[in-house]
Design a protein around this motif. Structure first.
Motif, PDB file in Angstrom:
ATOM      1  N   PHE A  13       0.932  -1.125   0.207  1.00  0.00           N
ATOM      2  CA  PHE A  13      -0.088   0.567  -0.129  1.00  0.00           C
ATOM      3  C   PHE A  13       0.788   1.255   0.088  1.00  0.00           C
ATOM      4  N   ILE A  14       1.688   1.472   1.075  1.00  0.00           N
ATOM      5  CA  ILE A  14       2.466   2.524   1.161  1.00  0.00           C
ATOM      6  C   ILE A  14       3.621   2.764  -0.719  1.00  0.00           C
ATOM      7  N   TYR A  15       4.330   1.770  -1.178  1.00  0.00           N
ATOM      8  CA  TYR A  15       4.502   1.568  -1.709  1.00  0.00           C
ATOM      9  C   TYR A  15       4.138   2.196  -3.364  1.00  0.00           C
ATOM     10  N   GLN A  16       2.699   2.054  -3.077  1.00  0.00           N
ATOM     11  CA  GLN A  16       1.688   2.206  -4.730  1.00  0.00           C
ATOM     12  C   GLN A  16       1.131   3.481  -4.400  1.00  0.00           C
ATOM     13  N   THR A  17       1.243   4.115  -2.910  1.00  0.00           N
ATOM     14  CA  THR A  17       0.768   5.147  -3.324  1.00  0.00           C
ATOM     15  C   THR A  17       1.571   6.606  -3.591  1.00  0.00           C
ATOM     16  N   GLN A  18       2.988   6.440  -3.497  1.00  0.00           N
ATOM     17  CA  GLN A  18       4.245   7.171  -4.068  1.00  0.00           C
ATOM     18  C   GLN A  18       4.169   7.262  -6.004  1.00  0.00           C
ATOM     19  N   SER A  19       3.673   6.541  -6.105  1.00  0.00           N
ATOM     20  CA  SER A  19       2.904   7.148  -7.980  1.00  0.00           C
ATOM     21  C   SER A  19       2.659   8.101  -8.053  1.00  0.00           C
ATOM     22  N   PRO A  20       3.104   8.415  -9.208  1.00  0.00           N
ATOM     23  CA  PRO A  20       3.523  10.088  -9.493  1.00  0.00           C
ATOM     24  C   PRO A  20       1.489   9.761 -10.497  1.00  0.00           C
ATOM     25  N   VAL A  21       1.627   8.782 -10.577  1.00  0.00           N
ATOM     26  CA  VAL A  21      -0.062   8.968 -11.381  1.00  0.00           C
ATOM     27  C   VAL A  21      -1.009   7.927 -11.336  1.00  0.00           C
ATOM     28  N   HIS A  22      -2.471   7.913 -10.807  1.00  0.00           N
ATOM     29  CA  HIS A  22      -2.761   6.922 -10.500  1.00  0.00           C
ATOM     30  C   HIS A  22      -4.346   6.815 -11.442  1.00  0.00           C
ATOM     31  N   THR A  23      -5.127   5.418 -11.507  1.00  0.00           N
ATOM     32  CA  THR A  23      -6.096   4.793 -11.920  1.00  0.00           C
ATOM     33  C   THR A  23      -6.296   4.652 -11.211  1.00  0.00           C
ATOM     34  N   ASP A  24      -8.478   4.207 -12.021  1.00  0.00           N
ATOM     35  CA  ASP A  24      -8.931   3.821 -10.881  1.00  0.00           C
ATOM     36  C   ASP A  24      -8.887   2.255 -11.170  1.00  0.00           C
ATOM     37  N   LEU A  25      -7.790   1.693 -11.401  1.00  0.00           N
ATOM     38  CA  LEU A  25      -7.319   0.449 -11.288  1.00  0.00           C
ATOM     39  C   LEU A  25      -6.215   0.134 -10.280  1.00  0.00           C
ATOM     40  N   SER A  26      -5.017   1.492 -10.594  1.00  0.00           N
ATOM     41  CA  SER A  26      -4.075   1.514  -9.142  1.00  0.00           C
ATOM     42  C   SER A  26      -4.993   1.865  -8.153  1.00  0.00           C
ATOM     43  N   ILE A  27      -5.875   2.896  -7.803  1.00  0.00           N
ATOM     44  CA  ILE A  27      -6.325   2.934  -6.596  1.00  0.00           C
ATOM     45  C   ILE A  27      -7.897   2.197  -6.202  1.00  0.00           C
ATOM     46  N   ASP A  28      -7.889   1.039  -6.917  1.00  0.00           N
ATOM     47  CA  ASP A  28      -8.778   0.061  -6.674  1.00  0.00           C
ATOM     48  C   ASP A  28      -7.765  -0.954  -5.440  1.00  0.00           C
ATOM     49  N   ALA A  29      -6.330  -0.766  -6.212  1.00  0.00           N
ATOM     50  CA  ALA A  29      -5.031  -2.142  -6.113  1.00  0.00           C
ATOM     51  C   ALA A  29      -4.752  -1.440  -4.558  1.00  0.00           C
ATOM     52  N   MET A  30      -4.669  -0.100  -4.441  1.00  0.00           N
ATOM     53  CA  MET A  30      -4.527   0.197  -2.840  1.00  0.00           C
ATOM     54  C   MET A  30      -5.283   0.313  -1.783  1.00  0.00           C
ATOM     55  N   VAL A  31      -6.712   0.238  -2.547  1.00  0.00           N
ATOM     56  CA  VAL A  31      -7.979  -0.466  -1.306  1.00  0.00           C
ATOM     57  C   VAL A  31      -7.947  -0.978  -1.039  1.00  0.00           C
ATOM     58  N   HIS A  32      -7.629  -2.677  -2.418  1.00  0.00           N
ATOM     59  CA  HIS A  32      -7.445  -4.060  -1.760  1.00  0.00           C
ATOM     60  C   HIS A  32      -6.445  -3.788  -1.182  1.00  0.00           C
ATOM     61  N   SER A  33      -4.906  -3.615  -0.759  1.00  0.00           N
ATOM     62  CA  SER A  33      -3.859  -3.976  -0.054  1.00  0.00           C
ATOM     63  C   SER A  33      -4.565  -3.229   1.124  1.00  0.00           C
ATOM     64  N   LEU A  34      -4.596  -2.075   0.895  1.00  0.00           N
ATOM     65  CA  LEU A  34      -5.222  -1.184   2.491  1.00  0.00           C
ATOM     66  C   LEU A  34      -6.321  -2.587   3.591  1.00  0.00           C
ATOM     67  N   HIS A  35      -7.503  -2.844   2.966  1.00  0.00           N
ATOM     68  CA  HIS A  35      -8.504  -3.681   3.545  1.00  0.00           C
ATOM     69  C   HIS A  35      -8.099  -4.976   3.700  1.00  0.00           C
ATOM     70  N   MET A  36      -6.783  -5.721   2.693  1.00  0.00           N
ATOM     71  CA  MET A  36      -6.149  -7.255   3.342  1.00  0.00           C
ATOM     72  C   MET A  36      -5.529  -6.586   5.214  1.00  0.00           C
TER      73      MET A  36
END
Length: 105
Positions: A13-36
């Motif tokens: 999750f922390i690694y994914q938040t550092q991306s300079p550009v986010h898409t709906d897919l990347s946001i969904d991946a972050m939501v999933h990581s945080l949920h897990m």
């Protein structure tokens, strides 16, 4: 394995938040990581691996972790989270203030 998976999901999750550009897919991946992470974090407490200055902590009531839950809103309203990092301004402070000041002494 839940202990290791909880740490991996939090790190992911922390690694994914550092991306300079986010898409709906990347946001969904972050939501999933945080949920897990939240689903598995009890394994960290069960292993007595969550410690503070005074010893074992039996909860995850951490203000910075509470901020994780506002990331979707923040990304959609303000863009990438990298703008909240102090790395760029700290580097500019070193190169444009600290080094020149040291050379004047």
């Amino acid at each position: 394995p839940d202990f290791v998976h909880a740490i991996c999901f939090l790190t992911e999750f922390i690694y994914q938040t550092q991306s300079p550009v986010h898409t709906d897919l990347s946001i969904d991946a972050m939501v999933h990581s945080l949920h897990m992470f939240h689903r598995l974090k009890q394994a960290i407490l069960n292993a007595d691996a969550w410690r503070g200055k005074s010893g074992m902590i039996d909860n995850f009531l951490i203000p910075k972790m509470e901020l994780f839950h506002s990331f979707v809103w923040s990304i959609r309203d303000h863009g990438g989270l990298i703008q909240y990092s102090a790395d760029v301004s700290e580097r500019l402070l070193i190169t444009h203030c600290k080094f020149p000041f040291e050379r004047t002494n």
